[in-house]
Design an enzyme around this catalytic site. Sequence first.
Site, PDB file in Angstrom:
ATOM      1  N   GLN A  46       0.478   6.223  16.784  1.00 22.21           N
ATOM      2  CA  GLN A  46       0.105   7.421  16.000  1.00 22.21           C
ATOM      3  C   GLN A  46      -1.305   7.217  15.490  1.00 22.21           C
ATOM      4  O   GLN A  46      -1.673   6.087  15.174  1.00 22.21           O
ATOM      5  CB  GLN A  46       1.078   7.587  14.825  1.00 22.21           C
ATOM      6  CG  GLN A  46       0.778   8.757  13.892  1.00 22.21           C
ATOM      7  CD  GLN A  46       1.799   8.863  12.771  1.00 22.21           C
ATOM      8  OE1 GLN A  46       3.005   8.905  13.005  1.00 22.21           O
ATOM      9  NE2 GLN A  46       1.309   8.893  11.536  1.00 22.21           N
ATOM     10  N   ARG A  59      -6.777   4.909  -2.047  1.00 20.13           N
ATOM     11  CA  ARG A  59      -5.458   5.193  -1.470  1.00 20.13           C
ATOM     12  C   ARG A  59      -4.797   3.840  -1.186  1.00 20.13           C
ATOM     13  O   ARG A  59      -5.384   3.006  -0.498  1.00 20.13           O
ATOM     14  CB  ARG A  59      -5.593   5.985  -0.171  1.00 20.13           C
ATOM     15  CG  ARG A  59      -6.234   7.377  -0.358  1.00 20.13           C
ATOM     16  CD  ARG A  59      -6.395   8.079   0.968  1.00 20.13           C
ATOM     17  NE  ARG A  59      -7.112   9.344   0.862  1.00 20.13           N
ATOM     18  CZ  ARG A  59      -6.538  10.532   1.017  1.00 20.13           C
ATOM     19  NH1 ARG A  59      -5.218  10.606   1.244  1.00 20.13           N
ATOM     20  NH2 ARG A  59      -7.234  11.638   0.933  1.00 20.13           N
ATOM     21  N   HIS A  62      -0.141   0.600   0.487  1.00 15.73           N
ATOM     22  CA  HIS A  62       1.015   1.172   1.191  1.00 15.73           C
ATOM     23  C   HIS A  62       1.514   0.289   2.326  1.00 15.73           C
ATOM     24  O   HIS A  62       0.752  -0.421   2.973  1.00 15.73           O
ATOM     25  CB  HIS A  62       0.640   2.531   1.779  1.00 15.73           C
ATOM     26  CG  HIS A  62       0.153   3.507   0.745  1.00 15.73           C
ATOM     27  ND1 HIS A  62      -0.549   4.634   1.054  1.00 15.73           N
ATOM     28  CD2 HIS A  62       0.254   3.498  -0.612  1.00 15.73           C
ATOM     29  CE1 HIS A  62      -0.855   5.285  -0.050  1.00 15.73           C
ATOM     30  NE2 HIS A  62      -0.378   4.620  -1.086  1.00 15.73           N
ATOM     31  N   LYS A  72      -1.851  -1.564  11.509  1.00 12.91           N
ATOM     32  CA  LYS A  72      -2.862  -0.503  11.400  1.00 12.91           C
ATOM     33  C   LYS A  72      -4.211  -0.995  11.895  1.00 12.91           C
ATOM     34  O   LYS A  72      -4.618  -2.113  11.619  1.00 12.91           O
ATOM     35  CB  LYS A  72      -3.003  -0.059   9.935  1.00 12.91           C
ATOM     36  CG  LYS A  72      -1.724   0.531   9.374  1.00 12.91           C
ATOM     37  CD  LYS A  72      -1.774   0.772   7.898  1.00 12.91           C
ATOM     38  CE  LYS A  72      -0.388   1.200   7.418  1.00 12.91           C
ATOM     39  NZ  LYS A  72      -0.306   1.300   5.951  1.00 12.91           N
ATOM     40  N   TYR A 132      -7.416   5.995  11.449  1.00 15.63           N
ATOM     41  CA  TYR A 132      -6.686   4.762  11.702  1.00 15.63           C
ATOM     42  C   TYR A 132      -5.480   4.970  12.607  1.00 15.63           C
ATOM     43  O   TYR A 132      -4.757   5.951  12.504  1.00 15.63           O
ATOM     44  CB  TYR A 132      -6.309   4.027  10.410  1.00 15.63           C
ATOM     45  CG  TYR A 132      -5.617   4.807   9.333  1.00 15.63           C
ATOM     46  CD1 TYR A 132      -6.292   5.735   8.570  1.00 15.63           C
ATOM     47  CD2 TYR A 132      -4.287   4.580   9.067  1.00 15.63           C
ATOM     48  CE1 TYR A 132      -5.663   6.431   7.567  1.00 15.63           C
ATOM     49  CE2 TYR A 132      -3.647   5.264   8.053  1.00 15.63           C
ATOM     50  CZ  TYR A 132      -4.335   6.185   7.309  1.00 15.63           C
ATOM     51  OH  TYR A 132      -3.699   6.870   6.313  1.00 15.63           O
ATOM     52  N   ASP A 168       0.299   6.852  -6.231  1.00 20.60           N
ATOM     53  CA  ASP A 168      -0.378   5.545  -6.247  1.00 20.60           C
ATOM     54  C   ASP A 168      -0.539   4.993  -7.655  1.00 20.60           C
ATOM     55  O   ASP A 168      -0.890   3.828  -7.834  1.00 20.60           O
ATOM     56  CB  ASP A 168      -1.725   5.638  -5.532  1.00 20.60           C
ATOM     57  CG  ASP A 168      -1.540   5.703  -4.019  1.00 20.60           C
ATOM     58  OD1 ASP A 168      -2.521   6.029  -3.318  1.00 20.60           O
ATOM     59  OD2 ASP A 168      -0.416   5.436  -3.541  1.00 20.60           O
TER      60      ASP A 168
HETATM   61  C1  LIG Z   1       0.926   8.258   6.187  1.00 20.80           C
HETATM   62  C2  LIG Z   1       1.499   9.581   6.595  1.00 20.80           C
HETATM   63  C3  LIG Z   1       1.712  10.595   5.695  1.00 20.80           C
HETATM   64  N1  LIG Z   1       2.245  11.781   6.114  1.00 20.80           N
HETATM   65  C4  LIG Z   1       2.404  12.829   5.139  1.00 20.80           C
HETATM   66  C5  LIG Z   1       3.184  12.431   3.906  1.00 20.80           C
HETATM   67  C6  LIG Z   1       2.556  13.255   2.813  1.00 20.80           C
HETATM   68  O1  LIG Z   1       3.202  14.507   2.727  1.00 20.80           O
HETATM   69  C7  LIG Z   1       1.132  13.488   3.275  1.00 20.80           C
HETATM   70  C8  LIG Z   1       0.129  12.624   2.549  1.00 20.80           C
HETATM   71  O2  LIG Z   1       0.631  11.299   2.583  1.00 20.80           O
HETATM   72  P1  LIG Z   1       0.088  10.239   1.590  1.00 20.80           P
HETATM   73  O3  LIG Z   1      -0.258  10.908   0.277  1.00 20.80           O
HETATM   74  O4  LIG Z   1       1.002   9.064   1.599  1.00 20.80           O
HETATM   75  O5  LIG Z   1      -1.302   9.799   2.288  1.00 20.80           O
HETATM   76  P2  LIG Z   1      -2.170   8.562   1.831  1.00 20.80           P
HETATM   77  O6  LIG Z   1      -2.076   8.357   0.355  1.00 20.80           O
HETATM   78  O7  LIG Z   1      -3.501   8.788   2.440  1.00 20.80           O
HETATM   79  O8  LIG Z   1      -1.486   7.298   2.520  1.00 20.80           O
HETATM   80  C9  LIG Z   1      -2.025   6.682   3.673  1.00 20.80           C
HETATM   81  O9  LIG Z   1      -3.114   5.891   3.280  1.00 20.80           O
HETATM   82  C10 LIG Z   1      -2.887   4.494   3.140  1.00 20.80           C
HETATM   83  C11 LIG Z   1      -4.200   3.811   2.888  1.00 20.80           C
HETATM   84  C12 LIG Z   1      -2.170   3.912   4.292  1.00 20.80           C
HETATM   85  O10 LIG Z   1      -2.410   2.779   4.731  1.00 20.80           O
HETATM   86  C13 LIG Z   1      -1.100   4.685   4.885  1.00 20.80           C
HETATM   87  O11 LIG Z   1      -1.312   4.797   6.282  1.00 20.80           O
HETATM   88  C14 LIG Z   1      -0.854   6.001   4.341  1.00 20.80           C
HETATM   89  O12 LIG Z   1       0.169   5.746   3.409  1.00 20.80           O
HETATM   90  O13 LIG Z   1       1.109  13.183   4.670  1.00 20.80           O
HETATM   91  C15 LIG Z   1       2.572  12.016   7.421  1.00 20.80           C
HETATM   92  O14 LIG Z   1       3.056  13.094   7.780  1.00 20.80           O
HETATM   93  N2  LIG Z   1       2.370  11.029   8.338  1.00 20.80           N
HETATM   94  C16 LIG Z   1       1.851   9.814   7.976  1.00 20.80           C
HETATM   95  O15 LIG Z   1       1.689   8.937   8.857  1.00 20.80           O
END
Ligand SMILES: Cc1cn([C@H]2C[C@H](O)[C@@H](COP(=O)(O)OP(=O)(O)O[C@H]3O[C@H](C)C(=O)[C@H](O)[C@H]3O)O2)c(=O)[nH]c1=O
Length: 176
Positions: A46, A59, A62, A72, A132, A168
Amino acid sequence: MTFTETKIPGCFLIEPQPWRDDRGFFARIYCPDEFAAAGIDFTLAQSNFSRNDKAFTLRGMHFQDPPLAEAKLVQVARGAIFDVAVDLRPESPAFRQWVGVELTAEKINQFYIPEGCAHGFLTLTADTDVLYGMGRRYVPGHARGYRYDDPAFAIAWPHSPASLSQADQTWPAFAG
Ligand SMILES: Cc1cn([C@H]2C[C@H](O)[C@@H](COP(=O)(O)OP(=O)(O)O[C@H]3O[C@H](C)C(=O)[C@H](O)[C@H]3O)O2)c(=O)[nH]c1=O
């Protein structure tokens, strides 16, 4: 591509070798054979794109638990980040240790983070785009995390965060 392993086993800083000419340059950013030759078994499952409007957007940290742990391959398409991996593997000699690298669009350098590590980044410029690749698909409900400032890791961030999600801010304390 050159691969430099960090103090976290299986975690590498990768520097592509661009072919430059008067148009600009071309660089390979992923090749399973070159990765395998460096001892990295990584198949892209992905790709994610993260746009960050403000400098000092944070961010992380995780990860997903086994059997959905994700490797990753992180790089910056625009701007710059301080990218951090934390080793959460109790059997690792680097358990609980962290490694931070500066990734920039200019250097097109990359950070490979193996399964069993938490990942997070702090943007160093406004309008930073992070690209990524993941070794596994995202599975809703299996995302876990620790706070970026958890004293168990004592990550030395270059700046305090100016933007941080509610999630976070509310991860549990590391109790490993
Ligand atoms: C990671 C991911 C998220 N989502 C959805 C879930 C949430 O509804 C939305 C935003 O997710 P999130 O707020 O967790 O995104 P980040 O805070 O940028 O998190 C990411 O950033 C940090 C640095 C990481 O290493 C991870 O890959 C990932 O957790 O996207 C998806 O649909 N697919 C995905 O692969």
